[in-house]
Scaffold this active site. Sequence first.
Site, mmCIF file in Angstrom:
data_model
loop_
_atom_site.group_PDB
_atom_site.id
_atom_site.type_symbol
_atom_site.label_atom_id
_atom_site.label_comp_id
_atom_site.label_asym_id
_atom_site.label_seq_id
_atom_site.Cartn_x
_atom_site.Cartn_y
_atom_site.Cartn_z
ATOM 1 N N HIS A 133 16.724 33.468 13.244
ATOM 2 C CA HIS A 133 15.999 34.704 13.548
ATOM 3 C C HIS A 133 16.872 35.925 13.288
ATOM 4 C CE1 HIS A 133 13.736 31.864 16.178
ATOM 5 N NE2 HIS A 133 12.735 32.541 15.694
ATOM 6 N N ASP A 139 20.682 29.613 14.456
ATOM 7 C CA ASP A 139 19.459 30.366 14.726
ATOM 8 C C ASP A 139 19.206 31.302 13.561
ATOM 9 O OD1 ASP A 139 17.424 31.920 15.743
ATOM 10 O OD2 ASP A 139 18.427 32.360 17.640
#
Lengths: 145, 473
Positions: A20, A18
């Site tokens: 983010h 991920d």
Amino acid sequence: MSKRQVNKSVVIGTIGADAHMIGGWVLEKAFKAAGFTVAFLGAVVPQQEFINAAIEIDADAILVSSMYGMGVLDCEGLRQKCIEAGLDDIILYAGGTVAAPLEIEKNWPEVERRFKELGFDRVFPNTCTAEEAVATLKADLGITD
Amino acid sequence: MSVYLLVDFGSTYTKILAVDLAEESILGRAQSPTTIETDVTIGLNKALAELVDTCGVDLDRVEGKYASSSAAGGLKMVAIGLVPELTLEAARRACLGAGAKLVSGYGFEIDKEIVEAIEAARCDIILLCGGTDGGDKKTITHNARMLAHSAVDCPILVAGNRAAADTVKEVLEKHGKKVYKAGNVLPSLETVEVEPAQELIREIFIAHITHAKGLDKAADFIGGPIIPTPRASLQAAALLADGTEGEQGIGSLLVVEVGGATTNIHSVMEQSLVTPQTVLRGLPESRVKRTVEGDLGIRYNAPTIYGFVGKDAFLQRLRELYPAVDEQAFDPDAHIDHLSRNVGHTPTEELELAADIVLARSAASIAVERHAGTVKQEFSVMGEILVQRGKNLLDAENVIGTGGIFRYGLHPETVLQAALFSPETPWSLKPRAPKTFIDRDYMLYGIGLLATNHPVQALRIAKRYLKPSEIDS
């Protein structure tokens, strides 16, 4: 829920595949402002790196950020690794879009239950603020300043 | 004329390079076996005599001398840290970058068995680290206690958690250990700071180890401090890359040093991301980096390298360099075994020279792969993410080959070819299209020795004598 000896230090990162990071950045800023030492690991952080950082900086807590809805899968095994690594009393928080948005909205108690089952002390939905996170950890550590 | 002598007391040979700083030229070189067990000046004087004989150098007109040494095992160090990927890794880099031979590294709490191993290693300095500043204290304190009660008698350099440093120093000194203190090699997880520790390592080497290795008389002859040979090579690499006031450097570079006992890689290059969106993981890389592969020396580790290559592939590559190999009764297994038992052997026949090149190619390829970073694709719900670990060498501007193989080998440029990026290993961030050079005169250590006091001339000599090599990249 408090550690034997509070060091006022935390590890923050986004787990798994991920990329983010913004949630983590916001938390980093908030915890630093509150006087914590922060090890910010960025994104795509494997479990072992959270552990390594926590050992090296003598962290009170690991704050795992997850934004893409697969948090439960990625977080599985982290508490066990902590215990192996001698961090059995470290506080584990998870936060962000930790499950599918619909689950978070309609079925939060179930999401919470799943994370607690994994050994996390607390899990926060994507509606929580950085201030809330800081205040909660300070309370859990028995820090009153 | 301005004659300078640049001496290297190597583990096998004492080498002297004579240069004329005024003319910016190399006058000549000579070598003789190193005589460290008896009196190091015996070998030195033999080399000097040869220098006078072969190059006509007038020793009375020598204006200056500098020396490096890797004799008597070089600068041997043991590194102790906490998490292997974090403070222990930073400690390792501190040792390697200071030109040391890293005997072993230990993470977490050391036990009696490890202490015995450290005692047996008889190293020159122990680097004790662990915990970021304000981080873990218990491990470095435990390890200090273990060392305090041990029989180690070498200096201990403490470069760990600042909050534990005083306690650590006290417990060691109370038990008679010589202690030095430097700033934490990993003060926080994003900052690798090895220079303060490296500075002290250099000082300790000059103050204590020169004498301990029997190099006192050599130091007298030189009239100045003797530094570890790898430190000299690193200084040369940095000077070549960065340049100095009055003379431009050649840009980012990689030095590939293939030797009989190790293959070493030095890079002088800023870290960069492969793409702007790439995620970077792992400990931050330093601009000047040195790695030492103790299992890739083309003599001592010929069998290991041969094992990596495989017999068929080895013969195939040998055939490409020396097509007549099939007509000769050449047994690669026997030859490789012979090499590892005759580590001082310099081949003269073409077939043997070709075999050395095949070994050197593999050593160089693997060593650069280990030094360079990697990039991997991860697939997530948002698409592809590139994750980079380690140093990006793709756009390195120069690669230099140094070491005996580049002097006597046939087609040494093929060794450098192996150090470059290959589509067969696209994840390995090796240099893509650098200019390539060969240190034909084996002068890099000498350039490094001159770098501190005569950087302009040193750089110009290096540029003049580095031989551009022609390879198809």
